[in-house]
Write a protein that holds these residues in place. Sequence first.
Motif, PDB file in Angstrom:
ATOM      1  N   UNK A  95       0.843  -1.196   0.000  1.00 27.23           N
ATOM      2  CA  UNK A  95       0.000   0.000   0.000  1.00 27.23           C
ATOM      3  C   UNK A  95       0.881   1.250   0.000  1.00 27.23           C
ATOM      4  N   UNK A  96       1.437   1.576  -1.156  1.00 28.96           N
ATOM      5  CA  UNK A  96       2.418   2.658  -1.264  1.00 28.96           C
ATOM      6  C   UNK A  96       2.002   3.814  -2.152  1.00 28.96           C
ATOM      7  N   UNK A  97       1.173   3.588  -3.156  1.00 25.84           N
ATOM      8  CA  UNK A  97       0.915   4.611  -4.164  1.00 25.84           C
ATOM      9  C   UNK A  97      -0.293   5.493  -3.865  1.00 25.84           C
ATOM     10  N   UNK A  98      -1.250   4.994  -3.124  1.00 22.83           N
ATOM     11  CA  UNK A  98      -2.464   5.770  -2.860  1.00 22.83           C
ATOM     12  C   UNK A  98      -3.230   6.038  -4.151  1.00 22.83           C
ATOM     13  N   UNK A  99      -3.987   7.123  -4.171  1.00 18.37           N
ATOM     14  CA  UNK A  99      -4.695   7.506  -5.400  1.00 18.37           C
ATOM     15  C   UNK A  99      -3.660   7.817  -6.460  1.00 18.37           C
ATOM     16  N   UNK A 100      -3.704   7.062  -7.552  1.00 22.53           N
ATOM     17  CA  UNK A 100      -2.643   7.170  -8.543  1.00 22.53           C
ATOM     18  C   UNK A 100      -3.113   6.654  -9.892  1.00 22.53           C
ATOM     19  N   UNK A 101      -2.371   7.031 -10.937  1.00 23.68           N
ATOM     20  CA  UNK A 101      -2.662   6.548 -12.282  1.00 23.68           C
ATOM     21  C   UNK A 101      -1.379   6.581 -13.106  1.00 23.68           C
ATOM     22  N   UNK A 102      -1.281   5.603 -14.004  1.00 19.71           N
ATOM     23  CA  UNK A 102      -0.144   5.547 -14.926  1.00 19.71           C
ATOM     24  C   UNK A 102      -0.637   5.035 -16.279  1.00 19.71           C
ATOM     25  N   UNK A 103      -0.319   5.760 -17.335  1.00 14.53           N
ATOM     26  CA  UNK A 103      -0.681   5.373 -18.703  1.00 14.53           C
ATOM     27  C   UNK A 103      -2.179   5.058 -18.807  1.00 14.53           C
ATOM     28  N   UNK A 104      -2.995   5.878 -18.161  1.00 18.72           N
ATOM     29  CA  UNK A 104      -4.430   5.720 -18.232  1.00 18.72           C
ATOM     30  C   UNK A 104      -5.012   4.660 -17.316  1.00 18.72           C
ATOM     31  N   UNK A 105      -4.183   4.017 -16.540  1.00 21.32           N
ATOM     32  CA  UNK A 105      -4.650   2.963 -15.635  1.00 21.32           C
ATOM     33  C   UNK A 105      -4.579   3.471 -14.197  1.00 21.32           C
ATOM     34  N   UNK A 106      -5.671   3.349 -13.473  1.00 19.34           N
ATOM     35  CA  UNK A 106      -5.738   3.820 -12.086  1.00 19.34           C
ATOM     36  C   UNK A 106      -5.343   2.715 -11.122  1.00 19.34           C
ATOM     37  N   UNK A 107      -5.180   3.097  -9.854  1.00 16.73           N
ATOM     38  CA  UNK A 107      -4.867   2.149  -8.762  1.00 16.73           C
ATOM     39  C   UNK A 107      -3.532   1.437  -9.007  1.00 16.73           C
ATOM     40  N   UNK A 108      -2.477   2.224  -9.032  1.00 17.03           N
ATOM     41  CA  UNK A 108      -1.149   1.678  -9.345  1.00 17.03           C
ATOM     42  C   UNK A 108      -0.694   0.584  -8.385  1.00 17.03           C
ATOM     43  N   UNK A 109      -1.177   0.609  -7.142  1.00 19.66           N
ATOM     44  CA  UNK A 109      -0.793  -0.461  -6.216  1.00 19.66           C
ATOM     45  C   UNK A 109      -1.096  -1.840  -6.793  1.00 19.66           C
ATOM     46  N   UNK A 110      -2.144  -1.932  -7.614  1.00 17.61           N
ATOM     47  CA  UNK A 110      -2.550  -3.228  -8.167  1.00 17.61           C
ATOM     48  C   UNK A 110      -1.466  -3.862  -9.029  1.00 17.61           C
ATOM     49  N   UNK A 111      -0.679  -3.047  -9.748  1.00 18.49           N
ATOM     50  CA  UNK A 111       0.281  -3.579 -10.714  1.00 18.49           C
ATOM     51  C   UNK A 111       1.710  -3.049 -10.528  1.00 18.49           C
ATOM     52  N   UNK A 112       1.951  -2.347  -9.424  1.00 19.49           N
ATOM     53  CA  UNK A 112       3.262  -1.731  -9.205  1.00 19.49           C
ATOM     54  C   UNK A 112       4.001  -2.321  -8.017  1.00 19.49           C
ATOM     55  N   UNK A 113       5.301  -2.187  -8.077  1.00 20.27           N
ATOM     56  CA  UNK A 113       6.188  -2.451  -6.941  1.00 20.27           C
ATOM     57  C   UNK A 113       6.650  -1.085  -6.445  1.00 20.27           C
ATOM     58  N   UNK A 114       6.592  -0.876  -5.134  1.00 23.45           N
ATOM     59  CA  UNK A 114       7.004   0.393  -4.541  1.00 23.45           C
ATOM     60  C   UNK A 114       8.282   0.231  -3.743  1.00 23.45           C
TER      61      UNK A 114
END
Length: 181
Positions: A95-114
Amino acid sequence: MKLESGWLAEVQQRLSPHADERPPDSAVSLLVVHGISLPAGEFGGPYIDELFMGTLDHRQDSRFAAIRGLRVSAHALIRRDGELIQYVSFDRRAWHAGRSAYAGRRRCNDFAIGVELEGTDHTPYTKEQYQVLAELAQTLIAHYPELTAQRIVGHQHIAPVRKTDPGPAFDWSYFRQLLTR
């Protein structure tokens, strides 16, 4: 670095309670670099670890009142001396990114490593931190097929209105140079 079942071998591991399973079809495809210090601008204390483990006592410092009850974690922390601590398996959602988006995709925690770097937006990060981060990034890129060097960003890039870290003190050019070695 050796990665086994989402965990790095031969680094300190602490199991943060602030993590859960990634949603189905959420392959790791983004690495987010963060900067953190607790209290702000101070390094080396136990407070980052306590925050990620859910044991930070807000009464220890009046500056902690703003983060009272915050439930947050990163997959890993790189301290000023280059020490690497892992809190969450890279296969799970931290749970590191909070409200976030990358390349049109929201909820970066779902697919990101922090990955958190102990530092501030305006304090230069150390050579040891850059070296460990580059080695970690290379390991993660080798392990997660959808993660590439081009998909490494700062927290400020995925939450620009809310976040500024790792900030102008982070030398992206130097990091990318180390990454290609």
